[in-house]
Design a protein around this motif. Structure first.
Motif, PDB file in Angstrom:
ATOM      1  N   VAL A 214       0.849  -1.191   0.000  1.00  0.00           N
ATOM      2  CA  VAL A 214       0.000   0.000   0.000  1.00  0.00           C
ATOM      3  C   VAL A 214       0.885   1.242   0.000  1.00  0.00           C
ATOM      4  O   VAL A 214       2.089   1.172   0.266  1.00  0.00           O
ATOM      5  CB  VAL A 214      -0.943   0.026   1.226  1.00  0.00           C
ATOM      6  N   LYS A 215       0.263   2.396  -0.290  1.00  0.00           N
ATOM      7  CA  LYS A 215       0.998   3.661  -0.355  1.00  0.00           C
ATOM      8  C   LYS A 215       0.350   4.676   0.576  1.00  0.00           C
ATOM      9  O   LYS A 215      -0.848   4.603   0.875  1.00  0.00           O
ATOM     10  CB  LYS A 215       1.006   4.195  -1.791  1.00  0.00           C
ATOM     11  N   GLN A 218      -3.461   6.134   0.608  1.00  0.00           N
ATOM     12  CA  GLN A 218      -4.394   5.144   0.069  1.00  0.00           C
ATOM     13  C   GLN A 218      -5.474   4.810   1.093  1.00  0.00           C
ATOM     14  O   GLN A 218      -5.196   4.566   2.265  1.00  0.00           O
ATOM     15  CB  GLN A 218      -3.630   3.877  -0.314  1.00  0.00           C
ATOM     16  N   THR A 219      -6.724   4.788   0.653  1.00  0.00           N
ATOM     17  CA  THR A 219      -7.830   4.357   1.508  1.00  0.00           C
ATOM     18  C   THR A 219      -7.936   2.842   1.455  1.00  0.00           C
ATOM     19  O   THR A 219      -7.897   2.246   0.376  1.00  0.00           O
ATOM     20  CB  THR A 219      -9.154   4.986   1.045  1.00  0.00           C
ATOM     21  N   VAL A 220      -8.041   2.215   2.623  1.00  0.00           N
ATOM     22  CA  VAL A 220      -8.158   0.761   2.691  1.00  0.00           C
ATOM     23  C   VAL A 220      -9.427   0.398   3.451  1.00  0.00           C
ATOM     24  O   VAL A 220      -9.848   1.110   4.366  1.00  0.00           O
ATOM     25  CB  VAL A 220      -6.937   0.108   3.379  1.00  0.00           C
TER      26      VAL A 220
END
Length: 264
Positions: A214-215, A218-220
Motif C-alpha cells: 500500500v501507499k 491510500q484508503t483501505v
C-alpha cells in the motif's frame, strides 16, 4: 497537532472492551451534546452507540494507578485506573550489542520515533461517529502479548506495546479496520511498517513486514491486503506486530476485537 485527510467509516461495531488499567481503555458515557474531550491535553475519540454517546479513552501503558480526569466541553469525568500485573521475562545476554544499540543506531531510532509519534498525535474527523469495526490482521497463535515486560541482564526494557501474531513468513497481512494509510517505512526496530489512521486519533501500526503493498494516502477497507508478514527490523523470526494507539496511548489490541476473532 497534525491534521490528516478525512475519510468515511461506515462499518458499525460494538464498543471496545472497558478495561481501566495501564494500557487499557475506558469507555465513558458523556453528555449527548459533547463536542470535544481530552486526556492529558490529547484529543479523545467520541462515538455513538445505541442512542448514547461515549468517550473512548486510551490509557497510556505508563499511567499510574489511581484517579485520572477526562475533560470535556460539557464537564469533567474522573475515572480510576486499577493495578494490573503484566507478565515478565528475564533474560541473560552475554553480547551487550544485542541489548543496547550503538550511537548511530540510537540516533536513527530517535529520528524514526519522532516520525511515528507525529502520526500518533494526529487527530482526524471521520464521516460518521461509530467506533470502527476491527478484526485480527492475521490469524495465528499469539507469540507475545501486549504489556509483556522484558529484562535484559536485569535492565528493564520498554513494555511490549503491541500484540505479536506468529504468522508464517509471506502470510498476507490485512487492514484490521477501514482507514487511510498515513505512513510507511523501513524502521530500525519495527522493520517494514504500515500505519493506518482509522479516525479520531485511532491508529494501527503493523510491523516486521517482508513486503508493503500500500501507499501513503491510500484508503483501505477492513480486510484489504496491506503487505506480507516477515521478520524485518529487530525480529528473531517471522511474525506480525500489531499496535493500536488511541489519543496517543498504545492500548491492548485484544480490547478492540470481538471474542469470535480471538483464538481458542
Amino acid at each position: 497537532m497534525t491534521t490528516l485527510s478525512l475519510f468515511s467509516i461506515v462499518t458499525h461495531a460494538a464498543l471496545p472492551q472497558d478495561s481501566r488499567r495501564a494500557g487499557g481503555i475506558a469507555v465513558i458515557e458523556v453528555n449527548p451534546t459533547t463536542k470535544s474531550a481530552t486526556l492529558d491535553d490529547q484529543p479523545v475519540a467520541l462515538v455513538a452507540d445505541n442512542n448514547k454517546n461515549y468517550a473512548i479513552v486510551g490509557i497510556p501503558i505508563s499511567a499510574t494507578t489511581g484517579t485520572h480526569t477526562l475533560k470535556t466541553d460539557q464537564g469533567n469525568f474522573d475515572f480510576s485506573v486499577a493495578d494490573y500485573a503484566y507478565p515478565e521475562q528475564r533474560l541473560t545476554i552475554k553480547d551487550q550489542s544485542k541489548v543496547t544499540p550503538d550511537p548511530d543506531e540510537l540516533a536513527r531510532y530517535h529520528r524514526e520515533a519522532v516520525e511515528q509519534n507525529t502520526i500518533y498525535q494526529s487527530f482526524t474527523t471521520p464521516q460518521g461517529n461509530s467506533f470502527p469495526s476491527f478484526v485480527l490482521p492475521a490469524h495465528a497463535r499469539f507469540s507475545s502479548p501486549f504489556g509483556f515486560k522484558r529484562f535484559f541482564n536485569n535492565e528493564p526494557r520498554t513494555p511490549h506495546a503491541g500484540l505479536d501474531i506468529a504468522a508464517a513468513f509471506g502470510t498476507v497481512a490485512h487492514a484490521p479496520a477501514s482507514g487511510v494509510v498515513v505512513q510507511t517505512g523501513d524502521y530500525f526496530f519495527n522493520g517494514q511498517t504500515v500505519m493506518i489512521d482509522h479516525g479520531q486519533g485511532i491508529i494501527s501500526m503493523l510491523c516486521h513486514l517482508s513486503r508493503i503493498d500500500v501507499k501513503i494516502g491510500q484508503t483501505v477497507a477492513q480486510g484489504d491486503a496491506i503487505g506480507l508478514v516477515g521478520k524485518t527490523g529487530r525480529a528473531t523470526g517471522p511474525h506480525l506486530h500489531w499496535s493500536i494507539s488511541m489519543n496517543n496511548a498504545r492500548v491492548d489490541p485484544l480490547l478492540v476485537i470481538p471474542a469470535s476473532e480471538k483464538p481458542n
